[in-house]
Design a protein around this motif. Sequence first.
Motif, PDB file in Angstrom:
ATOM      1  N   TRP A   1       0.691  -1.222  -0.014  1.00 14.07           N
ATOM      2  CA  TRP A   1       0.076   0.073   0.089  1.00 14.07           C
ATOM      3  C   TRP A   1       0.847   1.309  -0.001  1.00 14.07           C
ATOM      4  O   TRP A   1       0.410   2.258  -0.417  1.00 14.07           O
ATOM      5  N   GLY A   2       2.201   1.370   0.395  1.00  7.80           N
ATOM      6  CA  GLY A   2       3.108   2.284   0.443  1.00  7.80           C
ATOM      7  C   GLY A   2       3.358   2.672  -1.249  1.00  7.80           C
ATOM      8  O   GLY A   2       3.106   3.845  -1.392  1.00  7.80           O
ATOM      9  N   ASN A   3       3.192   1.569  -2.106  1.00  7.29           N
ATOM     10  CA  ASN A   3       3.432   2.019  -3.455  1.00  7.29           C
ATOM     11  C   ASN A   3       2.136   2.824  -3.981  1.00  7.29           C
ATOM     12  O   ASN A   3       2.114   3.497  -4.744  1.00  7.29           O
ATOM     13  N   VAL A   4       0.896   2.367  -3.627  1.00  6.16           N
ATOM     14  CA  VAL A   4      -0.118   2.940  -3.997  1.00  6.16           C
ATOM     15  C   VAL A   4      -0.452   4.496  -3.379  1.00  6.16           C
ATOM     16  O   VAL A   4      -0.680   5.180  -4.123  1.00  6.16           O
ATOM     17  N   GLY A   5       0.078   4.618  -2.063  1.00  7.70           N
ATOM     18  CA  GLY A   5       0.235   6.063  -1.557  1.00  7.70           C
ATOM     19  C   GLY A   5       0.943   6.796  -2.486  1.00  7.70           C
ATOM     20  O   GLY A   5       0.767   7.959  -2.763  1.00  7.70           O
ATOM     21  N   ARG A   6       2.295   6.371  -2.985  1.00  3.01           N
ATOM     22  CA  ARG A   6       3.318   7.157  -3.667  1.00  3.01           C
ATOM     23  C   ARG A   6       2.676   7.406  -5.002  1.00  3.01           C
ATOM     24  O   ARG A   6       2.821   8.740  -5.302  1.00  3.01           O
TER      25      ARG A   6
ATOM     26  N   VAL B   1       0.341  10.603 -13.753  1.00  2.00           N
ATOM     27  CA  VAL B   1      -0.798   9.699 -13.520  1.00  2.00           C
ATOM     28  C   VAL B   1       0.148   8.355 -13.854  1.00  2.00           C
ATOM     29  O   VAL B   1      -0.169   7.244 -13.242  1.00  2.00           O
ATOM     30  N   PHE B   2       1.023   8.226 -14.878  1.00  3.89           N
ATOM     31  CA  PHE B   2       1.528   7.210 -15.187  1.00  3.89           C
ATOM     32  C   PHE B   2       3.107   7.331 -15.331  1.00  3.89           C
ATOM     33  O   PHE B   2       3.839   8.302 -15.339  1.00  3.89           O
ATOM     34  N   ASN B   3       3.579   6.182 -14.561  1.00  3.59           N
ATOM     35  CA  ASN B   3       4.952   6.301 -14.335  1.00  3.59           C
ATOM     36  C   ASN B   3       5.579   4.838 -14.767  1.00  3.59           C
ATOM     37  O   ASN B   3       5.030   3.797 -15.029  1.00  3.59           O
ATOM     38  N   ASP B   4       6.976   5.008 -15.284  1.00  7.81           N
ATOM     39  CA  ASP B   4       7.703   3.841 -15.575  1.00  7.81           C
ATOM     40  C   ASP B   4       7.748   2.749 -14.533  1.00  7.81           C
ATOM     41  O   ASP B   4       7.826   1.501 -14.674  1.00  7.81           O
ATOM     42  N   ASP B   5       8.138   3.129 -13.446  1.00 12.24           N
ATOM     43  CA  ASP B   5       8.377   2.390 -12.224  1.00 12.24           C
ATOM     44  C   ASP B   5       8.190   3.070 -10.879  1.00 12.24           C
ATOM     45  O   ASP B   5       8.975   3.917 -10.533  1.00 12.24           O
ATOM     46  N   ILE B   6       7.051   2.964 -10.363  1.00 10.77           N
ATOM     47  CA  ILE B   6       6.491   3.686  -9.026  1.00 10.77           C
ATOM     48  C   ILE B   6       7.723   3.476  -7.913  1.00 10.77           C
ATOM     49  O   ILE B   6       8.104   4.145  -7.198  1.00 10.77           O
TER      50      ILE B   6
ATOM     51  N   ALA C   1      -5.518   4.661   2.977  1.00 12.55           N
ATOM     52  CA  ALA C   1      -6.827   5.358   3.050  1.00 12.55           C
ATOM     53  C   ALA C   1      -7.393   5.155   1.716  1.00 12.55           C
ATOM     54  O   ALA C   1      -8.455   5.409   1.676  1.00 12.55           O
ATOM     55  N   VAL C   2      -6.659   5.347   0.707  1.00  8.70           N
ATOM     56  CA  VAL C   2      -6.821   5.152  -0.882  1.00  8.70           C
ATOM     57  C   VAL C   2      -7.858   3.935  -0.901  1.00  8.70           C
ATOM     58  O   VAL C   2      -8.725   3.926  -1.525  1.00  8.70           O
ATOM     59  N   HIS C   3      -6.916   2.885  -0.471  1.00  3.20           N
ATOM     60  CA  HIS C   3      -7.713   1.687  -0.701  1.00  3.20           C
ATOM     61  C   HIS C   3      -9.024   1.555  -0.204  1.00  3.20           C
ATOM     62  O   HIS C   3     -10.116   1.229  -0.742  1.00  3.20           O
TER      63      HIS C   3
ATOM     64  N   ALA D   1       6.392  11.086   2.325  1.00  4.74           N
ATOM     65  CA  ALA D   1       6.086  11.022   3.909  1.00  4.74           C
ATOM     66  C   ALA D   1       4.645  10.263   4.124  1.00  4.74           C
ATOM     67  O   ALA D   1       3.771  10.899   3.413  1.00  4.74           O
ATOM     68  N   GLY D   2       4.501   9.326   4.784  1.00  2.00           N
ATOM     69  CA  GLY D   2       3.129   8.774   5.061  1.00  2.00           C
ATOM     70  C   GLY D   2       2.568   7.968   4.101  1.00  2.00           C
ATOM     71  O   GLY D   2       1.355   7.810   4.206  1.00  2.00           O
ATOM     72  N   GLU D   3       3.563   7.454   3.068  1.00  2.00           N
ATOM     73  CA  GLU D   3       2.739   6.870   1.813  1.00  2.00           C
ATOM     74  C   GLU D   3       1.884   5.442   2.088  1.00  2.00           C
ATOM     75  O   GLU D   3       1.101   5.443   1.670  1.00  2.00           O
ATOM     76  N   THR D   4       2.374   4.825   3.149  1.00  2.00           N
ATOM     77  CA  THR D   4       1.824   3.494   3.531  1.00  2.00           C
ATOM     78  C   THR D   4       0.309   3.992   3.841  1.00  2.00           C
ATOM     79  O   THR D   4      -0.725   3.274   3.647  1.00  2.00           O
TER      80      THR D   4
END
Length: 161
Positions: free
Chosen positions: A36-41, A51-56, A71-73, A63-66
């Motif tokens: 979920w950290g990657n989703v936050g990032r 919106v689109f990234n080659d490699d998140i 929260a997004v989930h 900070a606080g990405e997880t």
Amino acid sequence: MGWMITGVLMGIGGTLAMDLWALLLRQVAGLPLPNWGNVGRWSVQVTKGQVFNDDIGAISPVAGETGIGWAVHYGVGIFYGVLFLVIVGPGWLTGAAFLPLWVFSILTIAAGWFLLQPGMGLGWAASKTEDPWRGRRMGLVAHTVFALGMWVVALAVGGTV
């Protein structure tokens, strides 16, 4: 209880069911839990217009990405719970047939396949992963579990609307 609160509870219940499913898969099959950290990032990158990234994973941590990812989930799950009731109408809660909810939940995978996964660099429908079809099958099963979780909540509290 109002139908909107029921939709919120359905979304929470469906998302919780997905999370419990992920824990079961970890225990039984040794599969990794979602990051979920990657989703936050990724979510923070979206707010910056990327919106689109080659490699998140190559993007600097936020900070606080997880916590943001969690929260997004749950926020998306809640949105889907309410959206489903907006589409079918609160009258659906009277009989709470599973099939429309399951079809809706399967359709929601499109957001993951065509927005989230390419946004994080995994390609359309996980096409850049080691085994795209495995990921797609797992996603379909997870969204079925999401539907089951929402359905159980609808059956439990739907009659009180």
